[in-house]
Design a protein around this motif. Sequence first.
Motif, mmCIF file in Angstrom:
data_model
loop_
_atom_site.group_PDB
_atom_site.id
_atom_site.type_symbol
_atom_site.label_atom_id
_atom_site.label_comp_id
_atom_site.label_asym_id
_atom_site.label_seq_id
_atom_site.Cartn_x
_atom_site.Cartn_y
_atom_site.Cartn_z
ATOM 1 N N ILE A 166 14.736 71.709 28.548
ATOM 2 C CA ILE A 166 16.099 71.169 28.576
ATOM 3 C C ILE A 166 16.074 69.721 29.059
ATOM 4 N N THR A 167 15.304 69.475 30.119
ATOM 5 C CA THR A 167 15.150 68.113 30.636
ATOM 6 C C THR A 167 14.499 67.209 29.593
ATOM 7 N N GLY A 168 13.427 67.722 28.964
ATOM 8 C CA GLY A 168 12.711 66.941 27.956
ATOM 9 C C GLY A 168 13.551 66.646 26.738
ATOM 10 N N GLY A 169 14.418 67.584 26.347
ATOM 11 C CA GLY A 169 15.309 67.346 25.210
ATOM 12 C C GLY A 169 16.251 66.193 25.490
ATOM 13 N N TYR A 170 16.742 66.138 26.707
ATOM 14 C CA TYR A 170 17.632 65.044 27.091
ATOM 15 C C TYR A 170 16.874 63.719 27.136
ATOM 16 N N LEU A 207 15.064 58.501 24.743
ATOM 17 C CA LEU A 207 13.938 57.639 24.389
ATOM 18 C C LEU A 207 13.710 57.496 22.894
ATOM 19 N N GLY A 208 14.222 58.420 22.103
ATOM 20 C CA GLY A 208 14.042 58.343 20.657
ATOM 21 C C GLY A 208 12.591 58.501 20.249
ATOM 22 N N GLY A 209 12.062 57.554 19.452
ATOM 23 C CA GLY A 209 10.709 57.642 18.913
ATOM 24 C C GLY A 209 9.608 57.522 19.949
ATOM 25 N N VAL A 210 9.924 57.003 21.119
ATOM 26 C CA VAL A 210 8.927 56.857 22.175
ATOM 27 C C VAL A 210 8.630 58.201 22.838
ATOM 28 N N ALA A 211 9.486 59.198 22.606
ATOM 29 C CA ALA A 211 9.380 60.491 23.281
ATOM 30 C C ALA A 211 8.036 61.180 23.030
ATOM 31 N N THR A 212 7.521 61.093 21.811
ATOM 32 C CA THR A 212 6.241 61.743 21.506
ATOM 33 C C THR A 212 5.116 61.142 22.338
ATOM 34 N N LYS A 213 5.101 59.823 22.450
ATOM 35 C CA LYS A 213 4.056 59.163 23.253
ATOM 36 C C LYS A 213 4.192 59.517 24.729
ATOM 37 N N VAL A 214 5.423 59.542 25.239
ATOM 38 C CA VAL A 214 5.646 59.891 26.643
ATOM 39 C C VAL A 214 5.211 61.335 26.895
ATOM 40 N N GLY A 215 5.562 62.231 25.977
ATOM 41 C CA GLY A 215 5.141 63.628 26.106
ATOM 42 C C GLY A 215 3.627 63.763 26.099
ATOM 43 N N MET A 265 8.590 81.648 32.324
ATOM 44 C CA MET A 265 9.665 81.483 31.354
ATOM 45 C C MET A 265 10.703 80.469 31.856
ATOM 46 N N ALA A 266 11.052 80.564 33.129
ATOM 47 C CA ALA A 266 12.105 79.699 33.679
ATOM 48 C C ALA A 266 11.659 78.241 33.779
ATOM 49 N N MET A 267 10.439 78.006 34.233
ATOM 50 C CA MET A 267 9.985 76.626 34.438
ATOM 51 C C MET A 267 9.907 75.836 33.126
ATOM 52 N N PRO A 268 9.283 76.372 32.059
ATOM 53 C CA PRO A 268 9.268 75.569 30.829
ATOM 54 C C PRO A 268 10.656 75.433 30.201
ATOM 55 N N LEU A 269 11.512 76.445 30.405
ATOM 56 C CA LEU A 269 12.872 76.337 29.875
ATOM 57 C C LEU A 269 13.604 75.171 30.536
ATOM 58 N N MET A 270 13.500 75.090 31.864
ATOM 59 C CA MET A 270 14.119 73.953 32.565
ATOM 60 C C MET A 270 13.487 72.633 32.107
ATOM 61 N N GLY A 271 12.166 72.654 31.932
ATOM 62 C CA GLY A 271 11.477 71.452 31.457
ATOM 63 C C GLY A 271 11.891 71.056 30.056
ATOM 64 N N SER A 291 6.287 70.716 33.550
ATOM 65 C CA SER A 291 5.851 69.448 32.952
ATOM 66 C C SER A 291 5.574 69.600 31.470
ATOM 67 N N VAL A 292 4.902 70.693 31.100
ATOM 68 C CA VAL A 292 4.630 70.931 29.682
ATOM 69 C C VAL A 292 5.940 71.160 28.941
ATOM 70 N N GLY A 293 6.881 71.864 29.579
ATOM 71 C CA GLY A 293 8.190 72.067 28.975
ATOM 72 C C GLY A 293 8.914 70.759 28.709
ATOM 73 N N VAL A 294 8.796 69.814 29.651
ATOM 74 C CA VAL A 294 9.404 68.493 29.444
ATOM 75 C C VAL A 294 8.802 67.851 28.197
ATOM 76 N N SER A 295 7.484 67.898 28.091
ATOM 77 C CA SER A 295 6.821 67.322 26.911
ATOM 78 C C SER A 295 7.267 68.014 25.637
ATOM 79 N N LEU A 296 7.301 69.340 25.657
ATOM 80 C CA LEU A 296 7.684 70.085 24.455
ATOM 81 C C LEU A 296 9.154 69.867 24.108
ATOM 82 N N GLY A 297 9.992 69.683 25.113
ATOM 83 C CA GLY A 297 11.403 69.419 24.868
ATOM 84 C C GLY A 297 11.627 68.123 24.111
#
Length: 187
Positions: free
Chosen positions: A63-67, A72-80, A55-61, A125-131
């Motif tokens: 939050i990071t991914g949301g930022y 990155l805007g529209g590029v975020a989906t490709k980076v994820g 629970m903690a690791m994807p939550l941190m990811g 890492s998955v949390g970053v992508s999902l964020g």
Amino acid sequence: MDWASPWMIGQLIAILVMAVALGMDALSLGIGIGMRGIRKLYMLKLSVLIALFHMAMPLMGMITGGYVGYLLGGVATKVGGILLVLLGAHMMYNSFKGENTRMMNHQSMWGMIVFALSVSIDSFSVGVSLGMFAGDMVLTVVLFGAVGGLMSIAGLMLGSKVGHWIGEYGEAMGGVILLAFGVNFLF
């Protein structure tokens, strides 16, 4: 928010499949530890700790991914998508590399924390992508934790009863699933 909408059902299924893919580490490594013979109280303690880390690791990811997604805007989906592809490929590679690693004492508090972190680190890492995709954070975190905890206890119990039949293939299956989601996000 309508929980019966096709979008919400699709999101729930996607998060559940990712949670199972990430829980494969906990399942396969739990089998290995369970084969050594461990007490049920230890199984419960370790599984709760793994659930908390899942629970903690994807939550941190997230939050990071949301930022990062904001930056990155529209590029975020490709980076994820690229992150998921890389993580999936890395999980598959690790599962087949075949090195025997020296196991630490997983029954000590330090050993349990290291084990829980090791099977949960890919959730960051998955949390970053999902964020980056602005999904439902609470649903994701709760499902990742519940599935990770359940799969770890299942692995520990299965390992104490059965043998070595899933082993590295569990992590490989999880890697294939994450790789498929990453490719889906890229195209």
